[in-house]
Design a protein around this motif. Structure first.
Motif, mmCIF file in Angstrom:
data_model
loop_
_atom_site.group_PDB
_atom_site.id
_atom_site.type_symbol
_atom_site.label_atom_id
_atom_site.label_comp_id
_atom_site.label_asym_id
_atom_site.label_seq_id
_atom_site.Cartn_x
_atom_site.Cartn_y
_atom_site.Cartn_z
ATOM 1 N N LEU A 80 0.828 -1.215 0.000
ATOM 2 C CA LEU A 80 0.000 0.000 0.000
ATOM 3 C C LEU A 80 0.853 1.250 0.000
ATOM 4 O O LEU A 80 0.481 2.266 -0.566
ATOM 5 N N THR A 81 1.988 1.180 0.670
ATOM 6 C CA THR A 81 2.705 2.417 0.970
ATOM 7 C C THR A 81 3.775 2.775 -0.060
ATOM 8 O O THR A 81 4.280 3.890 -0.038
ATOM 9 N N ARG A 82 4.110 1.868 -0.957
ATOM 10 C CA ARG A 82 4.961 2.245 -2.096
ATOM 11 C C ARG A 82 4.033 2.731 -3.197
ATOM 12 O O ARG A 82 3.065 2.052 -3.546
ATOM 13 N N LYS A 83 4.330 3.889 -3.762
ATOM 14 C CA LYS A 83 3.390 4.490 -4.716
ATOM 15 C C LYS A 83 3.136 3.603 -5.941
ATOM 16 O O LYS A 83 2.025 3.525 -6.440
ATOM 17 N N ASP A 84 4.197 2.913 -6.427
ATOM 18 C CA ASP A 84 4.000 2.058 -7.608
ATOM 19 C C ASP A 84 3.139 0.839 -7.270
ATOM 20 O O ASP A 84 2.254 0.451 -8.040
ATOM 21 N N CYS A 85 3.365 0.256 -6.091
ATOM 22 C CA CYS A 85 2.578 -0.923 -5.695
ATOM 23 C C CYS A 85 1.114 -0.542 -5.496
ATOM 24 O O CYS A 85 0.201 -1.269 -5.910
ATOM 25 N N LEU A 86 0.898 0.609 -4.866
ATOM 26 C CA LEU A 86 -0.473 1.071 -4.642
ATOM 27 C C LEU A 86 -1.204 1.202 -5.978
ATOM 28 O O LEU A 86 -2.332 0.717 -6.139
ATOM 29 N N ALA A 87 -0.517 1.838 -6.937
ATOM 30 C CA ALA A 87 -1.139 2.047 -8.254
ATOM 31 C C ALA A 87 -1.470 0.701 -8.900
ATOM 32 O O ALA A 87 -2.559 0.514 -9.445
ATOM 33 N N LYS A 88 -0.548 -0.255 -8.792
ATOM 34 C CA LYS A 88 -0.778 -1.565 -9.421
ATOM 35 C C LYS A 88 -1.963 -2.282 -8.771
ATOM 36 O O LYS A 88 -2.810 -2.848 -9.449
ATOM 37 N N HIS A 89 -2.008 -2.245 -7.431
ATOM 38 C CA HIS A 89 -3.095 -2.941 -6.739
ATOM 39 C C HIS A 89 -4.449 -2.314 -7.034
ATOM 40 O O HIS A 89 -5.446 -3.016 -7.207
ATOM 41 N N ALA A 141 8.867 6.435 -6.550
ATOM 42 C CA ALA A 141 7.965 5.439 -5.956
ATOM 43 C C ALA A 141 8.173 5.288 -4.453
ATOM 44 O O ALA A 141 7.247 5.025 -3.711
ATOM 45 N N GLU A 142 9.416 5.482 -4.021
ATOM 46 C CA GLU A 142 9.716 5.131 -2.633
ATOM 47 C C GLU A 142 10.012 6.313 -1.725
ATOM 48 O O GLU A 142 10.111 6.149 -0.518
ATOM 49 N N LEU A 143 10.203 7.487 -2.315
ATOM 50 C CA LEU A 143 10.568 8.618 -1.456
ATOM 51 C C LEU A 143 9.324 9.251 -0.839
ATOM 52 O O LEU A 143 8.199 9.007 -1.255
ATOM 53 N N SER A 144 9.557 10.101 0.153
ATOM 54 C CA SER A 144 8.436 10.785 0.811
ATOM 55 C C SER A 144 8.809 12.254 1.001
ATOM 56 O O SER A 144 9.875 12.696 0.561
ATOM 57 N N ARG A 145 7.944 12.983 1.661
ATOM 58 C CA ARG A 145 8.138 14.404 2.014
ATOM 59 C C ARG A 145 8.386 15.297 0.783
ATOM 60 O O ARG A 145 9.169 16.243 0.838
ATOM 61 N N GLY A 146 7.795 14.926 -0.323
ATOM 62 C CA GLY A 146 7.865 15.773 -1.516
ATOM 63 C C GLY A 146 9.213 15.744 -2.218
ATOM 64 O O GLY A 146 9.434 16.507 -3.162
ATOM 65 N N ARG A 147 10.100 14.838 -1.795
ATOM 66 C CA ARG A 147 11.442 14.807 -2.396
ATOM 67 C C ARG A 147 11.389 14.237 -3.815
ATOM 68 O O ARG A 147 10.698 13.248 -4.063
ATOM 69 N N GLY A 148 12.105 14.850 -4.720
ATOM 70 C CA GLY A 148 12.254 14.344 -6.089
ATOM 71 C C GLY A 148 11.023 14.511 -6.967
ATOM 72 O O GLY A 148 10.924 13.876 -8.014
#
Ligand code: ADP
Length: 519
Positions: A80-89, A141-148
């Motif tokens: 759930l918490t990785r953006k790419d995995c969330l999108a896939k699920h 996909a894995e970063l947080s806090r608006g980085r990148g």
């Protein structure tokens, strides 16, 4: 040490374990509640009751957890918490159950696999829009806090990178005083098997600190609502139009603001609950079984100018730092998590037995909590008590001892717990009163707990009918502090979440609710 009034036994405090990543507020709340900190040098390796840390636990740590212990993460939740995995699920769920339910995530492409699809979509849209611009956001996909993060409109500004997602940029966000904002909703899953989801009634609204402006996509202070970014902006301290100083509101202040504009905040809240359930359902069948653990998620939700909520991402270990006065709610959040986890603990929190008999009691309590025991093996119900915390207008805590004395059979427990409902209404009301009122043109909603109340009132009506019970013979508690149960939300979903998760059946029930809301 204290003496347990009911048994006469000597009790000692519960023990929490932390590491250098544990948020300081967690430690301070547990100490305030009379817990002791685990000392690796002095104590046996297994002599702790709750281990709270930011990073996830290894599978061996889950396997070796003792019945009296709790971990603050569930395995398998990175889905759930990785953006790419969330999108896939969520894409998979959309394929399985239709787009009408799963249309709350912006169109997303996972790089590098979806590159060709993205390019096709981009140029097709360009053609359709003619001279109008389209907007996209690239996020690691894995970063947080608006980085990148990169926002772009022109394809030549797009940089292809592995481990990124490209997503439709919501270019019509709901603006308050012309500032963009998003919501941080706290969700606690106390178990995946059976699935039990609570949503916190209070939360954060995080603002960009410069006015929204699509002509400058490079200005992170106008387009990103992360407080880690905005607190370092030049406008952070300034008094800004409508939103005031800083970059955060409480959720209750936000809802109050919406009501002042005659917005149906309850409908919005229901949509958010539904989105939370649908999102968690996407991974629930595939997470590994694990006992004695829970997970606090931070759902980031953006509302557009037609009041449609969009899911941006789900965070594990949502920030619990206290950066400003609005963050004070995180203290109560941690208190309420502990209440929630130990609500059915069948012994007084902070008053654990020190002798062998009571160690066994703890083991039994934990087993019972997680479905490891038959109902008749449980401790006497008289030992079940917990502390309910309510907040005064000035945010000071009023502690109120609440004793739960269920009648004989576990089937009557829900009714017993429902009698405590007024306390909750009071605390919600007090909370609302404590916030600056903006402009209320109509009576504020008495409470914002649609599904939980639906579940409760449904249970009321069926007092005499046989109730579907959880694996350990007990329906989940409808509330703990400001946490309200959103799943299961009626007897059909309670039944469909026991003995294996019947996702199709649950989706049908959600669809029914949605149709009802529409009609
Ligand atoms: P991070 O994990 O880095 O915080 P998010 O997905 O939460 O990544 O995005 C950071 C911020 O960017 C959000 O808080 C929001 O303000 C903005 N944002 C992200 N995705 C979108 C989107 N699809 N449309 C509009 N704004 C977005």
């Amino acid at each position: 040490m204290e003496e347990d009034e009911s048994s006469g036994a000597l009790l000692k405090p519960l023990v929490f374990r932390v590491d250098e990543t544990t948020p300081p507020v967690v430690q301070s709340v547990l100490l305030e509640r009379g817990w002791n900190k685990f000392d690796e040098q002095e104590q046996n390796a297994e002599d702790w009751n709750l281990y709270w840390r930011t990073s996830s636990f290894r599978m061996t740590e889950h396997i070796n957890v003792k019945p009296w212990q709790q971990l603050n993460h569930h395995p398998g939740t990175t889905k759930l918490t990785r953006k790419d995995c969330l999108a896939k699920h969520l894409k998979h769920m959309r394929r399985m159950y239709g787009t009408s339910l799963y249309q709350f995530i912006p169109l997303t492409f996972v790089m590098p696999n979806d590159y060709t699809k993205f390019v096709a979509e981009y140029f097709q849209e360009r053609q359709m829009l003619g001279t109008k611009r389209s907007y996209w956001i690239c996020k690691p996909a894995e970063l947080s806090r608006g980085r990148g993060i990169l926002i772009f409109s022109d394809f030549k500004d797009f940089i292809v990178d592995d481990m990124y997602i490209v997503q439709k940029y919501i270019s019509n966000p709901l603006l308050i005083g012309r500032y963009k904002c998003d919501l941080r909703i706290y969700v606690c899953v106390t178990g995946f098997k059976p699935l039990t989801i609570y949503v916190y009634q209070e939360g954060l609204v995080r603002f960009a600190t410069e006015k929204f402006d699509l002509s400058n996509l490079q200005n992170n202070y106008a387009h990103l609502t992360n407080s880690s970014i905005n607190k370092s902006g030049a406008s952070y301290e300034k008094i800004k139009e409508v939103i005031g100083h800083g970059c955060k509101w409480t959720l209750s202040r936000f809802f109050s603001y919406l009501r002042s504009w005659d917005v149906d905040d309850l409908l919005l809240w229901k949509k958010i609950h539904r989105m939370v359930i649908l999102t968690i359902l996407a991974i629930a069948p595939s997470v590994p079984s694990a006992a004695n653990c829970f997970e606090l998620f931070g759902f980031d939700i953006l509302i557009d100018d037609s009041l449609k909520p969009w899911l941006l991402e789900v965070n594990c270990s949502p920030a619990l730092t206290l950066d400003c006065s609005t963050d004070v709610l995180k203290r109560k959040l941690v208190h309420d998590i502990i209440d929630l986890i130990y609500l059915n603990g069948l012994r007084n929190e902070g008053r654990e037995a020190s002798n062998a008999t009571h160690r066994n009691s703890n083991i039994n309590a934990a087993k019972s909590d997680r479905g490891g025991l038959d109902a008749h093996d449980c401790l006497p119900y008289e030992s079940l008590s917990f502390t309910s915390r309510m907040y005064n207008k000035d945010d000071s805590v009023v502690e109120k001892a609440v004793s739960v004395h269920p009648k004989a059979a576990p089937v009557s427990q829900l009714e017993g717990e429902m009698s405590g409902q007024d306390d909750f209404h009071l605390s919600t009301k007090e909370m609302a009163q404590s916030k600056p009122k903006i402009r209320s043109r109509h009576t504020p909603h008495k409470t914002l707990m649609p599904y939980a109340s639906l579940f409760q009132s449904h249970s009321c009506k069926t007092k005499t009918s046989p109730r579907v019970l959880s694996d350990h013979g007990k329906a989940p508690d409808p509330q703990a502090g400001n946490f309200v149960l959103v799943f299961p939300f009626n007897e059909a979903t309670l039944g469909a979440s026991r003995n294996g998760l019947n996702v199709k059946r649950i989706i049908q029930e959600l669809q029914k609710l949605m149709n009802k809301q529409h009609s």
